[in-house]
Design an enzyme around this catalytic site. Structure first.
Site, PDB file in Angstrom:
ATOM      1  N   ASN A  38       0.886  -1.171   0.000  1.00  0.00           N
ATOM      2  CA  ASN A  38       0.000   0.000   0.000  1.00  0.00           C
ATOM      3  C   ASN A  38       0.926   1.224   0.000  1.00  0.00           C
ATOM      4  O   ASN A  38       1.460   1.607   1.043  1.00  0.00           O
ATOM      5  CB  ASN A  38      -0.902  -0.030   1.241  1.00  0.00           C
ATOM      6  CG  ASN A  38      -1.873   1.126   1.253  1.00  0.00           C
ATOM      7  OD1 ASN A  38      -1.844   2.001   0.386  1.00  0.00           O
ATOM      8  ND2 ASN A  38      -2.729   1.153   2.253  1.00  0.00           N
TER       9      ASN A  38
ATOM     10  N   ARG B 237      -2.507  -2.132  -3.465  1.00  0.00           N
ATOM     11  CA  ARG B 237      -3.785  -1.479  -3.241  1.00  0.00           C
ATOM     12  C   ARG B 237      -3.780  -0.217  -4.103  1.00  0.00           C
ATOM     13  O   ARG B 237      -2.837   0.578  -4.047  1.00  0.00           O
ATOM     14  CB  ARG B 237      -3.933  -1.099  -1.767  1.00  0.00           C
ATOM     15  CG  ARG B 237      -5.134  -0.232  -1.539  1.00  0.00           C
ATOM     16  CD  ARG B 237      -5.217   0.238  -0.106  1.00  0.00           C
ATOM     17  NE  ARG B 237      -6.393   1.065   0.042  1.00  0.00           N
ATOM     18  CZ  ARG B 237      -6.391   2.280   0.595  1.00  0.00           C
ATOM     19  NH1 ARG B 237      -5.284   2.794   1.067  1.00  0.00           N
ATOM     20  NH2 ARG B 237      -7.501   2.970   0.680  1.00  0.00           N
TER      21      ARG B 237
ATOM     22  N   HIS C 256     -13.090   1.630   0.271  1.00  0.00           N
ATOM     23  CA  HIS C 256     -13.082   0.489   1.209  1.00  0.00           C
ATOM     24  C   HIS C 256     -13.691  -0.759   0.569  1.00  0.00           C
ATOM     25  O   HIS C 256     -14.131  -1.678   1.272  1.00  0.00           O
ATOM     26  CB  HIS C 256     -13.911   0.772   2.485  1.00  0.00           C
ATOM     27  CG  HIS C 256     -13.372   1.825   3.385  1.00  0.00           C
ATOM     28  ND1 HIS C 256     -14.200   2.683   4.096  1.00  0.00           N
ATOM     29  CD2 HIS C 256     -12.110   2.162   3.718  1.00  0.00           C
ATOM     30  CE1 HIS C 256     -13.469   3.496   4.822  1.00  0.00           C
ATOM     31  NE2 HIS C 256     -12.190   3.203   4.604  1.00  0.00           N
TER      32      HIS C 256
ATOM     33  N   ARG D  13     -13.012  13.786   8.904  1.00  0.00           N
ATOM     34  CA  ARG D  13     -13.741  14.191   7.689  1.00  0.00           C
ATOM     35  C   ARG D  13     -15.196  14.507   8.016  1.00  0.00           C
ATOM     36  O   ARG D  13     -15.811  13.830   8.848  1.00  0.00           O
ATOM     37  CB  ARG D  13     -13.711  13.075   6.646  1.00  0.00           C
ATOM     38  CG  ARG D  13     -12.329  12.773   6.133  1.00  0.00           C
ATOM     39  CD  ARG D  13     -12.382  11.696   5.052  1.00  0.00           C
ATOM     40  NE  ARG D  13     -11.117  10.996   5.009  1.00  0.00           N
ATOM     41  CZ  ARG D  13     -10.963   9.703   4.767  1.00  0.00           C
ATOM     42  NH1 ARG D  13     -12.016   8.948   4.496  1.00  0.00           N
ATOM     43  NH2 ARG D  13      -9.782   9.158   4.765  1.00  0.00           N
TER      44      ARG D  13
ATOM     45  N   GLU E 262      -8.044  -6.623   4.464  1.00  0.00           N
ATOM     46  CA  GLU E 262      -7.892  -6.178   3.073  1.00  0.00           C
ATOM     47  C   GLU E 262      -6.642  -6.773   2.429  1.00  0.00           C
ATOM     48  O   GLU E 262      -6.644  -7.105   1.244  1.00  0.00           O
ATOM     49  CB  GLU E 262      -7.837  -4.652   3.023  1.00  0.00           C
ATOM     50  CG  GLU E 262      -9.159  -4.020   3.435  1.00  0.00           C
ATOM     51  CD  GLU E 262      -9.035  -2.555   3.769  1.00  0.00           C
ATOM     52  OE1 GLU E 262      -9.054  -1.745   2.852  1.00  0.00           O
ATOM     53  OE2 GLU E 262      -8.928  -2.220   4.967  1.00  0.00           O
TER      54      GLU E 262
END
Ligand code: AMP
Length: 402
Positions: A7, A90, A180, A241, A386
């Site tokens: 990643n 990713r 996601h 956020r 993941e």
């Protein structure tokens, strides 16, 4: 077969080396502050944790540090890079181009590059990571891109279109993409297994709740809607956020505060949400503690999060005309007992029977069922993975070309 999962961020590189024989993580870690005069390298293996301060001027140098520590010294787990069969990356934004995980070629790199406008913070960094891998591992090791939004590509257009002039969709591909996706895909697959059903036969709502959060509705084995949008800013309040807000708030504040688009983005992404409401706390544990101690703004932030999650779940139950199971995952979903209790109890009216005794048992990577055996709607905590999903896709694609 050993797969390296990567990643790559603009100044960081997270990695996991997974032995697909038993799907065991044999090494994992991170290179941080890549590009800075002093970087930080971390490696965890079954022997323990190794850290060092080391300058890595770019992603290639970061990979060389990873290589050195995986193949040499006290923490070594492989004799040479030849033991790594394939590499999975990713990739945050696959746009409408990539609907599934894809073998990386020059054309795919150009495709990911063409989507940089839609993910300016992520896609350029992923390309750096991919190119650096090519330099360090050579061209013969297959590399696979696993897109964060591929799982959401089944959304119907009434779910992914925004109510703005159609020409902007045509001109800039502005639409809901969701994120996601790899996590939602993993936990939905695990949920179907736990229930002993085919994913195609159940209506699911998967809640990935962490620093960034999203909720997804899955029907007939396909995503029909998800809370994140063009970017990961949409949805409900997150650590820092804002989640979805009246778009007029943006133009109002830009006029009043004289913010540029970049400044506006920074406020909405980094200073808003739970952090902005509470006045400086973004960690859910701090919020729960402060709220318990009587901090009113922490209490407000907590209540907003719970309320907005409830609204999303409720709207997805309406969208799917029912639900068979709700899944919690992500740092908050896997750990926050009060949140899970609140959400479960608020859906008693549609047939969720909460099992309070099981709630404390699902924590720190341990999953569980939160619904009572006779609950009409099932509720599960399923720790996400993941990296494993990326490794599985990479293995499957690599096997076809090797
Ligand atoms: P993630 O982005 O998935 O790593 O999740 C990070 C979030 O999980 C942070 O807000 C943490 O506070 C939250 N978290 C981790 N452990 C707990 C816990 N025991 N209770 C509540 N929230 C937690």
């Amino acid at each position: 077969m050993k797969i390296l999962v990567i990643n790559a961020g603009s100044s960081s590189l997270k990695y996991q080396l997974i032995d697909m024989n038993g799907e065991v993580v044999i090494a994992k870690g991170i290179c941080e502050r890549v590009g800075a005069p002093e970087g930080h390298f971390e490696l965890k293996t079954e022997k323990g944790k190794y850290e060092e301060t080391v300058a890595m001027s770019n992603h290639t140098e970061a990979f060389l540090v990873v290589k050195k520590n995986l193949t040499e010294g006290e923490y070594k787990v492989i004799d040479s890079l030849d033991e790594i069969t394939a590499i999975g990356h990713r990739v945050v934004q696959g746009g409408s181009i990539y609907k599934e995980s894809t073998l990386i070629t020059d054309e795919v790199i150009a495709g990911i590059e063409s989507l940089c406008d839609l993910a300016p913070l992520h896609n350029p960094a992923h390309i750096q990571g991919i190119n650096a891998c090519r330099e360090v591992f050579g061209d013969k090791v297959p590399q696979v891109a696993v897109f964060d939004n591929a799982f959401h590509s089944t959304m119907p257009e009434e779910a992914y279109m925004f109510g703005i002039p159609y020409e902007y969709y045509e001109k800039y591909q502005i639409r809901r993409y969701g994120f996601h996706g790899t996590s939602h895909r993993y936990v939905s697959g695990e949920c179907a297994k736990i229930m002993g059903k085919d994913l195609k036969d159940i209506k699911l709502i998967t809640c990935h709740l962490g620093n960034g959060s999203s909720i997804t509705a899955i029907k007939d084995g396909k995503v029909i809607d998800t809370s994140m949008g063009l970017t990961p800013l949409d949805g409900f309040v997150m650590g820092t956020r804002s989640g979805g807000i009246d778009p007029s708030v943006v133009t109002f504040l830009q006029e009043k505060e004289g913010w540029t688009p970049a400044e506006t983005n920074a406020v909405l992404n980094k200073k808003s949400g739970i952090y902005g409401i509470s006045g400086g706390m973004s960690d859910d544990r701090d919020i729960l503690k402060a709220a318990d101690e009587g901090n009113e703004r922490a209490e407000l932030a907590k209540k907003m999060l719970w309320y907005q999650i409830r609204k999303y779940i409720g709207s997805y139950i309406a969208a799917m005309q029912g639900v068979d199971a709700i899944v919690f995952t992500g740092g908050i979903g896997e750990n926050s007992q009060p949140l899970r209790q609140n959400i479960c109890e608020s859906f008693e009216y549609i047939g969720v029977k909460f099992n309070a005794e099981e709630n404390p048992k699902a924590i720190r990577g341990v999953g569980g069922e939160l619904s009572a055996p006779d609950s009409k709607v099932k509720v599960y905590v399923i720790p996400t993975n993941e990296e494993l999903m990326i490794a599985r896709d990479t293995k499957e694609i690599a096997e076809k070309v090797l």
